[in-house]
Scaffold this active site. Sequence first.
Site, PDB file in Angstrom:
ATOM      1  N   ASP A  67       0.812  -1.213   0.000  1.00 24.43           N
ATOM      2  CA  ASP A  67       0.000   0.000   0.000  1.00 24.43           C
ATOM      3  C   ASP A  67       0.850   1.268   0.000  1.00 24.43           C
ATOM      4  OD1 ASP A  67       0.988  -0.305   2.584  1.00 24.43           O
ATOM      5  OD2 ASP A  67      -0.946  -0.626   3.514  1.00 24.43           O
ATOM      6  N   ASN A 134      -7.086  -2.480  14.454  1.00 25.95           N
ATOM      7  CA  ASN A 134      -8.492  -2.786  14.130  1.00 25.95           C
ATOM      8  C   ASN A 134      -8.601  -4.004  13.205  1.00 25.95           C
ATOM      9  OD1 ASN A 134      -7.560  -1.791  11.724  1.00 25.95           O
ATOM     10  ND2 ASN A 134      -9.102  -0.205  11.486  1.00 25.95           N
ATOM     11  N   HIS A 136      -6.944  -4.375  10.313  1.00 23.68           N
ATOM     12  CA  HIS A 136      -6.783  -4.127   8.873  1.00 23.68           C
ATOM     13  C   HIS A 136      -5.528  -4.804   8.325  1.00 23.68           C
ATOM     14  CE1 HIS A 136      -4.517  -0.020   9.418  1.00 23.68           C
ATOM     15  NE2 HIS A 136      -3.650  -0.986   9.279  1.00 23.68           N
ATOM     16  N   GLU A 141      -9.567  -1.861   5.339  1.00 26.18           N
ATOM     17  CA  GLU A 141     -10.135  -1.553   6.645  1.00 26.18           C
ATOM     18  C   GLU A 141     -11.399  -2.385   6.889  1.00 26.18           C
ATOM     19  OE1 GLU A 141      -8.523   0.222   8.640  1.00 26.18           O
ATOM     20  OE2 GLU A 141      -7.719   2.067   7.790  1.00 26.18           O
TER      21      GLU A 141
HETATM   22  C1  GLP Z   1      -0.281   0.481   8.692  1.00 23.50           C
HETATM   23  C2  GLP Z   1      -0.083  -0.297   7.364  1.00 23.50           C
HETATM   24  C3  GLP Z   1      -0.223  -1.780   7.546  1.00 23.50           C
HETATM   25  C4  GLP Z   1       0.491  -2.181   8.817  1.00 23.50           C
HETATM   26  C5  GLP Z   1      -0.287  -1.639   9.985  1.00 23.50           C
HETATM   27  C6  GLP Z   1       0.338  -1.910  11.344  1.00 23.50           C
HETATM   28  O1  GLP Z   1      -1.233   1.467   8.670  1.00 23.50           O
HETATM   29  N1  GLP Z   1      -0.923   0.117   6.290  1.00 23.50           N
HETATM   30  O2  GLP Z   1       0.299  -2.461   6.402  1.00 23.50           O
HETATM   31  O3  GLP Z   1       0.540  -3.585   8.917  1.00 23.50           O
HETATM   32  O4  GLP Z   1      -0.648  -0.289   9.812  1.00 23.50           O
HETATM   33  O5  GLP Z   1       1.425  -1.094  11.595  1.00 23.50           O
HETATM   34  P1  GLP Z   1       2.432  -1.335  12.790  1.00 23.50           P
HETATM   35  O6  GLP Z   1       3.292  -2.475  12.377  1.00 23.50           O
HETATM   36  O7  GLP Z   1       3.189  -0.052  12.913  1.00 23.50           O
HETATM   37  O8  GLP Z   1       1.609  -1.653  13.975  1.00 23.50           O
END
Ligand code: GLP
Length: 238
Positions: A67, A134, A136, A141
């Site tokens: 993404d 959440n 995702h 989402e």
């Molecule tokens: C972000 C990304 C995800 C990632 C998630 C968790 O917003 N879009 O691909 O897995 O949130 O992030 P973190 O590893 O910092 O908890």
Amino acid sequence: MKIVTCDSYEDMSSAAADIFQNQLLKKPESIFGLATGSTPLGLYSELVARFEAGLVDFSKSSSFNLDEYYPIKSTHHQSYHYFMEEHLFGKVNFASSRVPSGESDDPKGECEQYDAAIEAAGGIDLQLLGVGVNGHIGFNEPAATYMLSTHLTELAQSTIVTNSRFFAEGEIQPTSAITMGFGAIFGAKSILMLISGASKTPIVKKLLEYKIHTDIPASLLLLHPDFTVIIDKEALGT
Ligand code: GLP
């Protein structure tokens, strides 16, 4: 779902690096699906260390990131282009690496081209994933319906708040993103999810129920035939 539990974040990162290393040994021309966020940072630094030690070689392999914020310039310090360049691409030797463009003035076309490129590459061999608090995946989402194709999406309010810590005060934070959909993610031959830290314990508990919760995108992965989750002690809540 195969579950690997680790004592620490470092152990989780090293176990994940072993999976990457084995994948490269098995298939040097592997296609990797890559993720951003704080969770894979330890894995990326371990891969850089192993690359410098001559233990891994990405020269025949390619990658596609999950993404990217939209709109955002790839040079912006919070763009996922910048993140990947900083932590991995600038330090190892992928033959090619692609991140969805947050700069395109035709996001729909960009999404279509992105899926076409993944398909032309033969799909993803190993898809790395983190998970949002959440549930995702990428920026898929929680919703009533889920997209198969790469698409432009609005971020959940909770995601905007969670990710606001990375943006300086007064800096414009994107509220939309381009994300791979479930088609490319589920099409991956293997999926590796890393879960670290106490904020993820509720999500871990939900996954361990072995139920599909339609409001938790990560739980859909329980249907994938080759889905490994590496969880550190903190995330397990033990
Ligand atoms: C972000 C990304 C995800 C990632 C998630 C968790 O917003 N879009 O691909 O897995 O949130 O992030 P973190 O590893 O910092 O908890």
